[in-house]
Write an enzyme that holds these catalytic residues in place. Structure first.
Site, PDB file in Angstrom:
ATOM      1  CE  LYS A 298      -0.011  -2.983   7.780  1.00 18.23           C
ATOM      2  NZ  LYS A 298      -0.457  -1.661   8.236  1.00 18.23           N
TER       3      LYS A 298
ATOM      4  CD  GLN B 184      -3.626   0.207   7.969  1.00 20.70           C
ATOM      5  OE1 GLN B 184      -3.126  -0.830   8.404  1.00 20.70           O
ATOM      6  NE2 GLN B 184      -2.951   1.046   7.196  1.00 20.70           N
TER       7      GLN B 184
ATOM      8  CG  ASP C 220       1.988   0.992  13.011  1.00 16.35           C
ATOM      9  OD1 ASP C 220       2.606   0.354  12.128  1.00 16.35           O
ATOM     10  OD2 ASP C 220       0.799   1.352  12.890  1.00 16.35           O
TER      11      ASP C 220
END
Ligand code: NAD
Length: 292
Positions: A53, A97, A120
């Site tokens: 990422k 994460q 997200d």
């Protein structure tokens, strides 16, 4: 019949190039898109995901900040960190994460993130907005799937899409996206899951079959209608002594048997996987635009 191979790597590269143009435009307006990725603990898979990422951000012109914490950090400390990032106007996207260490409540942590920075798309505000068709940040993996289908020249409107899997990160948001009105949706949607009886009865009716199960090569040829578009979300490690790492990655679809009857199919690796990071770049740009 030989299936059209939907090249996720190529489509993801196109999307990332578009995101770069958008980032450049924002930068020319003195807005530097910025994503903060928070990593807790030492999980090797999470570290690898975070690394990819951060790399994608560098290539796209998005400023990325990686914040790492030891696995033993308390939930209260992590919450304070999120509060600080929520209040920082130079930060447009916050990604914690997952999975988090067992002593933390992932739902509570997700809900602490400002919904307008939730790249997200997991915050309940964004989940609710998606389900009623409001513009919002949507989960990266399912959001990339209609992009892949439409950019491969496959019409979606009016098709019967069957999703296998009902997770909050793939299956359920996938259903919500597919059922909306619009060029990249407007499907008749069926969701199958571990409680579904006679799964193949449903999957054989799919014009678009999306497998998000987490079981290696679960979908066999006799579960697929001839000419169907087959999207394989699965990423599963299976032992393979011929590989230097001792394993290979396979999807949830038995590619060798399904490819000859499908109309189009995504490979694993190189299908849905690369799209997820590309859509994260898009979401970060979107969050930066929303905030200005
Ligand atoms: P999950 O374990 O949370 O959900 C799996 C779903 O499959 C469940 O809802 C369950 O009901 C269903 N299921 C399990 N066994 C079944 C059966 N026998 N019959 C019918 N349905 C069954 O998994 P997830 O997080 O949704 O991930 C699914 C797969 O996608 C995994 O392989 C994961 O690694 C992969 N994944 C890939 C990406 C990507 O970027 N490509 C992103 C997320 C997940």
């Amino acid at each position: 019949m030989t299936a059209k191979i939907i090249d996720g790597k190529k489509i993801a590269a196109e999307i990332r190039a578009e995101a770069k143009l958008e980032a450049d435009e924002l930068i020319s307006q003195n807005i530097q898109p910025c994503l903060v990725v928070v990593l807790v603990g030492e999980d090797p898979a999470s570290k690898a995901y975070v690394g990819s990422k951060v790399k994608a951000c560098e290539e796209t012109g998005i400023k990325s900040i990686k914040v790492t914490h030891p696995a033993g950090i308390s939930e209260a400390e992590l919450m304070s960190e999120i509060d600080r990032l929520n209040a920082d106007n130079s930060v447009h996207g916050i990604l914690v994460q997952l999975p988090l260490p067992k002593h933390m409540d992932e739902d509570a942590v997700t809900e602490r993130i400002d919904p307008s920075k939730d790249v997200d798309g997991f915050h309940p505000v964004n989940v609710g907005k998606l389900s009623i068709g409001l513009d919002c940040l949507t989960p990266c993996t399912p959001t990339g799937i209609p992009e892949m289908i439409v950019r491969s020249g496959i019409e979606m409107s009016g098709k019967h899409a069957v999703v296998i899997g009902r997770s909050n990160i793939v299956g359920k948001p996938m259903m919500s996206l597919l059922v909306q009105k619009g060029e990249k949706a407007n499907c008749t949607v069926t969701c199958c899951h571990s409680g579904t009886k006679d799964l193949a009865y449903f999957t054989r009716q799919a014009d678009i079959l999306i497998a998000a199960i987490g079981v290696p090569e679960f979908v066999k040829a006799d579960m697929v209608k001839e000419g169907a578009t087959v999207i394989d979300v699965g990423i599963n490690r299976v032992d393979d002594a011929t590989k230097p790492r001792g394993y290979k990655l396979v999807g949830d679809v038995d590619y060798a048997s399904v490819e000859p009857i499908a109309g189009a199919i995504t490979p694993v690796p190189g299908g849905v996987g690369p799209m997820t990071v590309a859509m994260l770049m898009k979401n970060t740009i979107k969050a930066a635009r929303m905030r200005g």
